[in-house]
Design a protein around this motif. Structure first.
Motif, PDB file in Angstrom:
ATOM      1  N   GLU A  94       1.020  -1.156  -0.156  1.00 24.27           N
ATOM      2  CA  GLU A  94       0.088   0.036   0.244  1.00 24.27           C
ATOM      3  C   GLU A  94       0.644   1.298  -0.022  1.00 24.27           C
ATOM      4  O   GLU A  94       0.362   2.312  -0.640  1.00 24.27           O
ATOM      5  CB  GLU A  94      -0.756   0.197   1.150  1.00 24.27           C
ATOM      6  N   LYS A  95       2.083   1.150   0.274  1.00 27.66           N
ATOM      7  CA  LYS A  95       3.091   2.038   0.349  1.00 27.66           C
ATOM      8  C   LYS A  95       3.345   2.661  -1.016  1.00 27.66           C
ATOM      9  O   LYS A  95       3.363   3.847  -1.344  1.00 27.66           O
ATOM     10  CB  LYS A  95       4.142   2.114   1.352  1.00 27.66           C
ATOM     11  N   ALA A  96       3.590   1.688  -1.583  1.00 28.91           N
ATOM     12  CA  ALA A  96       3.901   1.919  -3.017  1.00 28.91           C
ATOM     13  C   ALA A  96       2.845   2.496  -3.761  1.00 28.91           C
ATOM     14  O   ALA A  96       3.009   3.438  -4.708  1.00 28.91           O
ATOM     15  CB  ALA A  96       4.325   0.583  -3.778  1.00 28.91           C
ATOM     16  N   ASP A  97       1.708   1.978  -3.534  1.00 27.63           N
ATOM     17  CA  ASP A  97       0.421   2.692  -4.106  1.00 27.63           C
ATOM     18  C   ASP A  97       0.270   4.143  -4.081  1.00 27.63           C
ATOM     19  O   ASP A  97      -0.095   4.950  -4.812  1.00 27.63           O
ATOM     20  CB  ASP A  97      -0.789   1.762  -3.699  1.00 27.63           C
ATOM     21  N   VAL A  98       0.561   4.541  -2.590  1.00 25.82           N
ATOM     22  CA  VAL A  98       0.367   5.931  -2.373  1.00 25.82           C
ATOM     23  C   VAL A  98       1.368   6.844  -3.210  1.00 25.82           C
ATOM     24  O   VAL A  98       0.955   7.776  -3.975  1.00 25.82           O
ATOM     25  CB  VAL A  98       0.838   5.999  -0.627  1.00 25.82           C
ATOM     26  N   ILE A  99       2.667   6.172  -3.400  1.00 27.35           N
ATOM     27  CA  ILE A  99       3.729   6.932  -4.349  1.00 27.35           C
ATOM     28  C   ILE A  99       3.138   7.019  -5.743  1.00 27.35           C
ATOM     29  O   ILE A  99       2.922   8.065  -6.593  1.00 27.35           O
ATOM     30  CB  ILE A  99       5.061   6.245  -4.144  1.00 27.35           C
ATOM     31  N   LEU A 100       2.642   6.016  -6.304  1.00 28.73           N
ATOM     32  CA  LEU A 100       2.326   5.708  -7.849  1.00 28.73           C
ATOM     33  C   LEU A 100       1.146   6.619  -8.067  1.00 28.73           C
ATOM     34  O   LEU A 100       0.869   7.374  -9.030  1.00 28.73           O
ATOM     35  CB  LEU A 100       2.053   4.145  -8.086  1.00 28.73           C
ATOM     36  N   LEU A 101      -0.113   6.718  -6.796  1.00 33.17           N
ATOM     37  CA  LEU A 101      -1.388   7.639  -6.917  1.00 33.17           C
ATOM     38  C   LEU A 101      -0.643   9.155  -6.905  1.00 33.17           C
ATOM     39  O   LEU A 101      -1.368   9.735  -7.706  1.00 33.17           O
ATOM     40  CB  LEU A 101      -2.138   7.216  -6.043  1.00 33.17           C
ATOM     41  N   LYS A 102       0.487   9.165  -6.411  1.00 27.17           N
ATOM     42  CA  LYS A 102       0.850  10.801  -6.342  1.00 27.17           C
ATOM     43  C   LYS A 102       1.331  11.340  -7.772  1.00 27.17           C
ATOM     44  O   LYS A 102       0.844  12.354  -8.467  1.00 27.17           O
ATOM     45  CB  LYS A 102       2.075  10.943  -5.570  1.00 27.17           C
ATOM     46  N   PHE A 103       2.053  10.153  -8.636  1.00 29.53           N
ATOM     47  CA  PHE A 103       2.484  10.583  -9.788  1.00 29.53           C
ATOM     48  C   PHE A 103       1.252  10.577 -10.679  1.00 29.53           C
ATOM     49  O   PHE A 103       1.114  11.357 -11.902  1.00 29.53           O
ATOM     50  CB  PHE A 103       3.498   9.474 -10.282  1.00 29.53           C
ATOM     51  N   LEU A 104       0.294   9.572 -10.763  1.00 34.78           N
ATOM     52  CA  LEU A 104      -0.823   9.537 -11.411  1.00 34.78           C
ATOM     53  C   LEU A 104      -1.899  10.794 -11.184  1.00 34.78           C
ATOM     54  O   LEU A 104      -2.367  11.465 -12.217  1.00 34.78           O
ATOM     55  CB  LEU A 104      -1.502   8.419 -11.050  1.00 34.78           C
ATOM     56  N   ARG A 105      -1.936  11.233 -10.035  1.00 36.90           N
ATOM     57  CA  ARG A 105      -2.773  12.549  -9.896  1.00 36.90           C
ATOM     58  C   ARG A 105      -2.173  13.654 -10.441  1.00 36.90           C
ATOM     59  O   ARG A 105      -2.696  14.635 -10.906  1.00 36.90           O
ATOM     60  CB  ARG A 105      -2.731  12.566  -8.197  1.00 36.90           C
ATOM     61  N   ALA A 106      -0.868  13.903 -10.226  1.00 40.58           N
ATOM     62  CA  ALA A 106       0.130  14.875 -10.960  1.00 40.58           C
ATOM     63  C   ALA A 106      -0.287  14.898 -12.607  1.00 40.58           C
ATOM     64  O   ALA A 106      -0.161  16.054 -13.076  1.00 40.58           O
ATOM     65  CB  ALA A 106       1.493  14.750 -10.701  1.00 40.58           C
ATOM     66  N   ARG A 107      -0.447  13.802 -13.091  1.00 42.69           N
ATOM     67  CA  ARG A 107      -0.703  13.888 -14.412  1.00 42.69           C
ATOM     68  C   ARG A 107      -2.089  13.414 -15.049  1.00 42.69           C
ATOM     69  O   ARG A 107      -2.596  12.876 -16.038  1.00 42.69           O
ATOM     70  CB  ARG A 107       0.294  12.884 -15.267  1.00 42.69           C
TER      71      ARG A 107
END
Length: 423
Positions: A94-107
């Motif tokens: 779930e920690k990895a998901d948080v980081i990946l979602l940050k990049f997805l949200r930014a784009r």
């Protein structure tokens, strides 16, 4: 042992009757005023991500899975190189998901753009040495706690990063830090170090604290000289730290903010702009109190926190109150025994009023003692910190007199009473 401390309010009419009777003249809103009003309200569209997968739309869940799949292909056989802040991005955690979602949200959940941004960031972190930068001594001792520093938390638990560049109005200091390209690169590395230390305080888990608060002080900022450095910092942070800032609070905003805003605006996304809170000069404490408790706010911004206070653990909570225009507030701390020592802190945002402290003994016939004589506190003065040990039992009265002003002000105080150890 602590005693209760009721606040008594003494209403006093304003002395200047001309102020009450004068009619305000109509005025045209400046660009800065309009911008400040819009930014302070914050757009309804902004909402900090919770990072719970169950809260995502079906299209967003699909984008997250696609990003994971494409990332696995890109880093097949080299999983160790695909990590940030010690978190493996291919571990299905779930920690990895948080980081990946940050990049997805930014784009805006465009997978190709998000993957491109993520891969560039991984390359930059490796080249820059970002993973090991927190322990480096970069030689900026004179800037620590002055130009950029982490200090306390906001009311929701976000770490707070303060930024102030007024020190660079001094030409000698400016040349020392930004005199050539190599010096600028070293400063940028130090600025990344400050941010990385703040990120180490984040949870990286759904529902946790996953971003920081940035407070930027624009007082005395040399706008022209810092243009190159400011643009590079903004670009570097936006490219490599997506969704790491929950709110950007600008304080001591000068009249030329419109020029600064037009300079920075092309580098900012609409989502970033929606996080802005802008406070003009004189409203710093009033603005910060909305987001940060006074015991966590540095004294230079109208709070009670002094350098190194937080090294001794969580700060002692403060009580907040307001001082209305034309009002005098008396804070009474009762139940103080003879020989006990009372220590107190008190601050009023933007002071410009009269403050005094006196000890009133319980015994009839005893004289009131002026512990701190009444004096006018200027707007630049920091929180009062004092202590007193009375010989007899009584109460301490802290007074703030705002009767000469029409402006309401935020304020805070705290105290502790230690009994005498003498038997």
């Amino acid at each position: 042992m602590e005693a209760s401390s009721p606040i008594s309010l003494q209403q006093t009419p304003l002395q200047d009757h001309n102020l009450l009777n004068s009619s305000p003249k109509p005025y045209k809103k400046s660009f800065v005023t309009t911008l400040m009003e819009a930014a302070t309200l914050r757009t309804p569209s902004f909402k900090e991500d919770t990072y719970f997968i169950s809260h995502l739309k079906s299209s967003e869940k699909k984008a997250l899975q696609e990003l994971k799949d494409r990332l696995s292909v890109s880093y097949s056989g080299s999983e160790s190189e695909c990590s940030m802040w010690g978190i493996p991005l291919l571990g299905n955690e779930e920690k990895a998901d948080v980081i990946l979602l940050k990049f997805l949200r930014a784009r805006d959940f465009r997978v190709t753009d998000s993957l491109n941004m993520l891969e560039k960031c991984l390359g930059w972190r490796k080249e820059f040495g970002a993973d090991d930068i927190c322990e480096e001594d970069l030689g900026f001792k004179e800037l620590e706690g002055v130009v950029a520093y982490m200090h306390g938390y906001d009311r929701e638990g976000h770490p707070v990063c303060y930024n102030a560049y007024g020190v660079f109005r001094d030409k000698e200091m400016y040349e020392k830090i930004f005199g050539d390209e190599e010096k600028l690169k070293k400063f940028l590395k130090w600025r990344v170090q400050v941010l990385e230390r703040g990120i180490k305080l984040l949870h990286f888990k759904p529902g946790g604290v996953n971003s920081i608060i940035q407070v930027t002080d624009l007082k005395d900022m040399p706008k022209r000289e810092l243009r190159v450095a400011s643009n590079q910092i903004l670009s570097l942070f936006q490219d490599n730290y997506p969704e790491m800032v929950a709110r950007k609070i600008f304080v001591n905003v000068p009249w030329y903010f419109s020029m600064l805003y037009s300079m920075f605006s092309p580098f900012l996304t609409q989502r970033t702009k929606s996080k802005f809170v802008i406070s003009k000069e004189g409203n710093v404490a009033e603005t910060l109190y909305k987001f940060v408790r006074p015991e966590d706010i540095p004294v230079q911004y109208g709070g009670l926190s002094r350098p190194n206070d937080l090294q001794n653990g969580p700060p002692k909570p403060a009580s907040e109150f307001t001082v209305k225009g034309g009002e005098k507030v008396n804070i009474q701390i009762e139940g103080i025994e003879g020989g006990a020592t009372i220590t107190w802190d008190i601050v009023v945002g933007g002071w410009e009023l009269e403050y005094s402290a006196e000890f009133v003994p319980n015994a009839e016939g005893s004289y009131t003692i002026a512990v701190e004589k009444a004096r006018k506190m200027s707007s630049s003065e920091e929180a009062i910190h004092n202590s007193y040990t009375p010989r007899e039992a009584g109460k301490m009265v802290l007074s703030v007199d705002n009767t000469a002003s029409r402006r309401k002000k935020v304020a805070a105080y705290r105290y502790i009473v230690r009994k005498s150890t003498v038997v």
